[in-house]
Design an enzyme around this catalytic site. Structure first.
Site, mmCIF file in Angstrom:
data_model
loop_
_atom_site.group_PDB
_atom_site.id
_atom_site.type_symbol
_atom_site.label_atom_id
_atom_site.label_comp_id
_atom_site.label_asym_id
_atom_site.label_seq_id
_atom_site.Cartn_x
_atom_site.Cartn_y
_atom_site.Cartn_z
ATOM 1 N N HIS A 256 6.167 -15.587 -15.345
ATOM 2 C CA HIS A 256 7.381 -15.142 -16.020
ATOM 3 C C HIS A 256 8.381 -16.231 -16.025
ATOM 4 O O HIS A 256 8.182 -16.727 -15.134
ATOM 5 C CB HIS A 256 8.129 -14.019 -15.478
ATOM 6 C CG HIS A 256 8.977 -13.175 -16.684
ATOM 7 N ND1 HIS A 256 10.211 -13.705 -17.056
ATOM 8 C CD2 HIS A 256 8.496 -12.163 -17.340
ATOM 9 C CE1 HIS A 256 10.643 -12.797 -18.027
ATOM 10 N NE2 HIS A 256 9.779 -11.999 -18.497
ATOM 11 N N ASP A 307 3.395 -6.409 -18.210
ATOM 12 C CA ASP A 307 2.052 -6.150 -18.818
ATOM 13 C C ASP A 307 1.135 -5.779 -17.911
ATOM 14 O O ASP A 307 0.043 -5.024 -18.378
ATOM 15 C CB ASP A 307 1.834 -7.240 -19.620
ATOM 16 C CG ASP A 307 2.968 -7.515 -21.045
ATOM 17 O OD1 ASP A 307 3.148 -6.486 -21.487
ATOM 18 O OD2 ASP A 307 3.535 -8.653 -20.864
HETATM 19 C C1 COA Z 1 4.988 -15.445 -19.060
HETATM 20 C C2 COA Z 1 4.677 -17.023 -19.207
HETATM 21 C C3 COA Z 1 4.352 -17.169 -20.700
HETATM 22 C C4 COA Z 1 5.782 -17.787 -18.967
HETATM 23 O O1 COA Z 1 5.529 -19.208 -19.330
HETATM 24 P P1 COA Z 1 6.465 -20.269 -18.744
HETATM 25 O O2 COA Z 1 7.691 -20.126 -18.266
HETATM 26 O O3 COA Z 1 6.377 -21.668 -19.699
HETATM 27 O O4 COA Z 1 5.865 -21.119 -17.514
HETATM 28 P P2 COA Z 1 4.652 -21.933 -17.217
HETATM 29 O O5 COA Z 1 3.488 -21.975 -18.271
HETATM 30 O O6 COA Z 1 5.380 -23.309 -17.408
HETATM 31 O O7 COA Z 1 4.026 -21.666 -15.960
HETATM 32 C C5 COA Z 1 4.480 -22.622 -14.562
HETATM 33 C C6 COA Z 1 3.180 -22.927 -13.975
HETATM 34 O O8 COA Z 1 2.423 -21.586 -13.567
HETATM 35 C C7 COA Z 1 1.184 -21.551 -14.131
HETATM 36 N N1 COA Z 1 0.909 -20.186 -14.355
HETATM 37 C C8 COA Z 1 2.055 -19.449 -15.249
HETATM 38 N N2 COA Z 1 1.560 -18.256 -15.654
HETATM 39 C C9 COA Z 1 0.213 -18.223 -15.201
HETATM 40 C C10 COA Z 1 -0.688 -17.258 -15.232
HETATM 41 N N3 COA Z 1 -0.348 -16.083 -15.893
HETATM 42 N N4 COA Z 1 -1.791 -17.605 -14.378
HETATM 43 C C11 COA Z 1 -2.043 -18.803 -14.172
HETATM 44 N N5 COA Z 1 -1.380 -19.564 -13.968
HETATM 45 C C12 COA Z 1 -0.022 -19.538 -14.521
HETATM 46 C C13 COA Z 1 1.295 -22.675 -15.147
HETATM 47 O O9 COA Z 1 -0.038 -23.191 -15.472
HETATM 48 C C14 COA Z 1 2.134 -23.582 -14.604
HETATM 49 O O10 COA Z 1 1.427 -24.295 -13.743
HETATM 50 P P3 COA Z 1 1.703 -25.995 -13.830
HETATM 51 O O11 COA Z 1 2.984 -26.208 -13.245
HETATM 52 O O12 COA Z 1 0.702 -26.258 -12.631
HETATM 53 O O13 COA Z 1 1.206 -26.392 -15.139
HETATM 54 C C15 COA Z 1 3.367 -17.519 -18.595
HETATM 55 O O14 COA Z 1 3.406 -17.225 -17.139
HETATM 56 C C16 COA Z 1 1.969 -16.657 -19.076
HETATM 57 O O15 COA Z 1 1.542 -17.495 -19.941
HETATM 58 N N6 COA Z 1 1.763 -15.707 -18.312
HETATM 59 C C17 COA Z 1 0.654 -15.001 -18.986
HETATM 60 C C18 COA Z 1 1.042 -14.146 -19.914
HETATM 61 C C19 COA Z 1 1.590 -12.894 -19.809
HETATM 62 O O16 COA Z 1 1.493 -12.203 -18.938
HETATM 63 N N7 COA Z 1 2.762 -12.717 -20.658
HETATM 64 C C20 COA Z 1 3.691 -11.512 -20.661
HETATM 65 C C21 COA Z 1 4.811 -12.175 -20.019
HETATM 66 S S1 COA Z 1 5.955 -10.798 -19.880
#
Ligand code: COA
Length: 370
Positions: A256, A307
């Site tokens: 998140h 979710d």
């Molecule tokens: C929610 C979300 C979009 C937040 O994105 P964000 O704040 O931009 O976070 P980031 O993508 O920068 O994540 C930080 C790190 O954690 C990792 N990470 C984040 N969510 C992850 C996941 N669901 N699975 C695996 N790794 C994940 C990223 O790859 C990143 O790793 P890195 O620093 O080695 O590159 C992201 O966590 C995600 O895509 N989750 C899955 C989709 C989801 O469940 N969305 C519903 C949200 S309520």
């Protein structure tokens, strides 16, 4: 000018609707844990729109207004019959809300009173649209909403045409409470950006539905269920998840932008998933989910978000996977409209800047010489 990717940490507005402070989520200052335990969705809707919990008379009046508006124009039903039966359900919702605006003579009335009425209409009509399309695509006639039912009850009734069991209504109602608002999430921001141009409330909600559709936002609940289906059984969880983690793939339903120590809504949905599994005498989806959580949290430190357990909850309620994100919208439309009303009250167009990274000082060459 330096850009902040994804606007992380940027405070883009003031709002008195919901807050996330030190990992605690509140709606109008009420802890989500208390609301999930004790409030109905309609009470939460009232709270988000009007700033206080309703007394019995206020709640009854809101419920009557929702009943009054819950049916959708027959022209919109007829249009939905022309949509492809395999259409993406969020695209259907986006299109049908746009169509609703065409049949609302007050669509462009910007008075507070007309906008509150339109918020009630949208809250009342989204469940009807989704249930109607779910039936139309199966060649069945839509079922009209029944007066006197809660939104959760009516939605389940309109989907199947049968009276839902009480425990299903309670679970659906709680899921709606948990999804109702969430500070400046992507879809709410989209809604606020749209209406800050003084565009109408329908346009704001259409923008929000488009943003919620994506798998990084509301679409994640469907992606979680696709993953559970792909895994298929508890004994295959470890290999599947390990492979994804080794390949550095995202595991949907985890992580998140704001919560780093866990999403406070997830524990309620986890409990509901366990309870529904127990009631059904089949805990496999719940056990698969908890095993995935053990692996992902253990190895990556990432916690489940709202979710993750919604997927098994909705499946155990007998809801098709592609209605999960529309159900998120049924709930979140309360928050979107609360934010739209708040934006109108204290508006300024939202127009940030971009850090330019393209070429500079280009010499223009006429088309004949290119
Ligand atoms: C929610 C979300 C979009 C937040 O994105 P964000 O704040 O931009 O976070 P980031 O993508 O920068 O994540 C930080 C790190 O954690 C990792 N990470 C984040 N969510 C992850 C996941 N669901 N699975 C695996 N790794 C994940 C990223 O790859 C990143 O790793 P890195 O620093 O080695 O590159 C992201 O966590 C995600 O895509 N989750 C899955 C989709 C989801 O469940 N969305 C519903 C949200 S309520």
């Amino acid at each position: 000018m330096t850009a902040t990717k994804g606007l992380e940490g940027i405070v883009a507005t003031t709002s008195s609707i919901s807050s996330i402070i030190d990992g605690v989520l509140t709606y109008r200052g009420y802890n989500i844990d208390d609301l999930a335990e004790y409030a109905t969705f309609e009470e939460v809707v009232y709270l988000l729109w009007f700033g206080n919990l309703p007394n019995q008379d206020e709640l009854s009046e809101l419920r009557e207004r929702i009943d009054e508006f819950a049916a959708i124009p027959s022209a919109v039903i007829e249009q939905m019959k022309l949509y492809p039966s395999n259409a993406n359900t969020m695209a259907v919702l986006r299109s049908a809300i746009s169509a609703l605006a065409l049949y609302d003579g007050t669509a462009n009335d910007m008075s507070r009173e007309a906008n509150v009425d339109k918020a009630i209409k949208l809250q009342a009509q989204l469940p009807t649209i989704i249930a109607a399309f779910a039936r139309i695509r199966e060649g069945k006639e839509p079922i009209s909403p029944k007066a006197g039912y809660s939104i959760a009850n009516n939605f389940l009734y309109m989907l199947s045409g049968e009276e839902p069991e009480n425990n299903a209504v309670v679970a659906m109602d709680k899921a709606l409470v948990l999804h109702a608002d969430h500070e400046l999430n992507a879809s709410t921001f989209a809604a606020r950006v749209t209406v800050a141009t003084l565009s109408d409330i329908y346009s704001g909600v259409v923008s929000a539905v488009g943003a919620l559709k994506g798998p990084l936002h509301g679409g994640a609940n469907e992606a979680v269920m696709r993953m559970l289906e792909e895994i298929g059984s508890l004994n295959r969880v470890d290999d599947y998840i390990q492979q994804k983690l080794d390949n550095k793939e995202k595991i949907m339903g985890f992580g998140h932008r704001v919560y780093k120590n866990g999403d406070p809504r997830a524990k309620h949905l986890q409990k509901m998933s366990r309870e529904l599994g127990n009631m059904k005498g089949n805990l496999e989806l719940y056990e698969m989910s908890t095993r995935i959580e053990e692996l992902v949290t253990g190895q990556k430190g990432l916690k489940p978000n709202v979710d993750f357990y919604s997927a098994s909850v909705y499946t155990m309620l007998g809801i098709p996977r592609d209605l999960f994100t529309p159900i998120f919208a049924i709930s979140r439309v309360s928050g979107w409209t609360a934010h739209i009303l708040e934006q109108y009250e204290n508006n300024r167009i939202i127009r940030p800047r971009a850090e330019y990274t393209g070429p500079s000082s280009q010499l223009f060459i006429p088309i004949q010489e290119r």
